[in-house]
Scaffold this motif. Structure first.
Motif, PDB file in Angstrom:
ATOM      1  N   VAL A   1       0.839  -1.208   0.000  1.00 17.29           N
ATOM      2  CA  VAL A   1       0.000   0.000   0.000  1.00 17.29           C
ATOM      3  C   VAL A   1       0.870   1.253   0.000  1.00 17.29           C
ATOM      4  N   LEU A   2       1.946   1.219   0.784  1.00 21.86           N
ATOM      5  CA  LEU A   2       2.860   2.366   0.841  1.00 21.86           C
ATOM      6  C   LEU A   2       3.546   2.592  -0.507  1.00 21.86           C
ATOM      7  N   ILE A   3       3.963   1.513  -1.141  1.00 21.78           N
ATOM      8  CA  ILE A   3       4.616   1.626  -2.455  1.00 21.78           C
ATOM      9  C   ILE A   3       3.637   2.196  -3.481  1.00 21.78           C
TER      10      ILE A   3
ATOM     11  N   PRO B   1       7.269   7.545   3.002  1.00 17.26           N
ATOM     12  CA  PRO B   1       6.835   7.276   4.374  1.00 17.26           C
ATOM     13  C   PRO B   1       7.856   7.795   5.380  1.00 17.26           C
ATOM     14  N   THR B   2       7.448   7.933   6.633  1.00 13.33           N
ATOM     15  CA  THR B   2       8.363   8.364   7.696  1.00 13.33           C
ATOM     16  C   THR B   2       9.356   7.247   7.981  1.00 13.33           C
TER      17      THR B   2
ATOM     18  N   SER C   1       1.544  -0.077  12.936  1.00 18.38           N
ATOM     19  CA  SER C   1       0.242   0.481  13.293  1.00 18.38           C
ATOM     20  C   SER C   1       0.391   1.683  14.217  1.00 18.38           C
ATOM     21  N   PHE C   2       1.307   1.579  15.189  1.00 19.32           N
ATOM     22  CA  PHE C   2       1.546   2.677  16.123  1.00 19.32           C
ATOM     23  C   PHE C   2       2.113   3.893  15.396  1.00 19.32           C
ATOM     24  N   ALA C   3       3.035   3.658  14.467  1.00 15.89           N
ATOM     25  CA  ALA C   3       3.650   4.755  13.714  1.00 15.89           C
ATOM     26  C   ALA C   3       2.615   5.478  12.847  1.00 15.89           C
ATOM     27  N   LYS C   4       1.721   4.725  12.228  1.00 21.11           N
ATOM     28  CA  LYS C   4       0.686   5.334  11.394  1.00 21.11           C
ATOM     29  C   LYS C   4      -0.331   6.100  12.238  1.00 21.11           C
TER      30      LYS C   4
END
Length: 323
Positions: free
Chosen positions: A116-118, A128-129, A300-303
């Motif tokens: 999904v990020l790609i 992304p971070t 999940s936490f980072a998002k």
């Protein structure tokens, strides 16, 4: 006061959609695995699930239980790619479940956020971070280590799972866009998806040789009460999963849907070691799964932090605009 009430209602709807999808998704993995242990024709199973979905929505609309609009050819043409990607995703996922144990299946499916990020990067959403990038790397490393310690390694099953990840990514992105741009409800998208999939699936079960063997076995197995109950449960949960997935993606986002999938995978992975025959435990396999799960939770936490920081920045901007 009205704005606050609307915000609370919106927050509850978002939470309900995410939790409902998480439970439905977790249950569906085990139910499908239970069916496929007795009935190996995965494409026929998917066809039955889609047929049950389209018939239920059609009857519900005719009876006045739902306000979903009828079939429109222009909308059907726009949603045809969505239906193709969805059915490809589920078909490859079901095929992989026949040879891959549940913990490894979930570990591979956790690679969806990476995809999904790609896809987001190439569609102009930016990089992304560092936390998100590192967590995704950890997820990938966990899959590799776990695969090295998998006694029941099945190359075909692994291949099917990886292809399923690709199609799930395309499917989630398309659901988000179609729901926002076409103004369709989750129930309407669900009806179009199931209806459009039927000719495609009927062609596949004939082309692959499943039909008529699958139908003969289905009638033979129908005398087993336990199989019949699991099959009916599979058809019902197929409808519930489709609805909650569309609802979660529309109310929240494609990314939220993948995050929920990662989090529910923690519970599913643990249960997968003990249910439906269990898994042969190897230190390398367990280590890889732990690393993979840790990467999923970190992601999940980072998002969540990323989304929260964006929301915090928007509030002062809105207040300044009012002044």
């Amino acid at each position: 006061m009205e704005i606050r009430a609307d915000a609370e209602t919106s927050s509850f709807s978002s939470l309900f959609a995410a939790v409902a999808y998480g439970f439905a998704s977790m249950a569906m993995v085990f139910i499908n695995k239970a069916v496929l242990m007795q009935y190996a024709y995965s494409m026929t199973l998917l066809t039955l699930q889609q047929l049950a979905t389209s018939l239920l929505i059609h009857v519900g609309r005719r009876a006045g239980f739902t306000k979903a609009r009828g079939l429109e050819m222009t909308t059907a043409k726009r949603l045809l790619p969505l239906s193709i990607f969805y059915n490809a995703n589920v078909a490859f996922a079901l095929a992989s479940l026949k040879g891959v144990n549940i913990p490894m299946y979930i570990a591979i499916k956790r690679l969806t956020p990476l995809a999904v990020l790609i896809a987001g990067y190439f569609s102009g959403k930016g990089r992304p971070t560092s936390q998100v990038a590192l967590s995704v790397i950890l997820i990938g490393a966990g899959v590799l280590i776990a695969a090295l310690g998998d006694f029941s390694f099945d190359l075909f099953g692994y291949g099917m799972a990886f292809v399923s990840v690709f199609f799930q990514t395309m499917y989630l992105v398309l659901v988000e866009r179609s729901g926002a741009e076409d103004g369709l409800s989750s129930l309407e998208i669900m009806f179009y998806n199931s209806f459009l999939s039927l000719p495609f699936l009927m062609f596949l079960i004939i082309a692959t040789g499943e039909f008529p063997k699958s139908l003969s076995l289905l009638f033979a197995q129908s005398y087993s009460f336990s199989f019949l109950m699991v099959l009916i449960l599979s058809l019902v949960m197929g409808i519930v999963l489709n609805f909650t997935m569309f609802l979660c993606t529309i109310v929240n986002s494609a990314l939220t849907t993948t995050i929920v999938g990662v989090l529910k995978g923690v519970v599913s992975t643990t249960l997968g070691f003990f249910l439906l025959g269990g898994v042969q435990v190897h230190a390398l396999n367990v280590t890889g799964l732990v690393i993979n799960t840790a990467g999923g939770v970190w992601y999940s936490f980072a998002k969540y932090q990323q989304k929260r920081s964006k929301s915090t920045k928007l509030v002062p901007d809105e207040e300044a605009h009012r002044k």
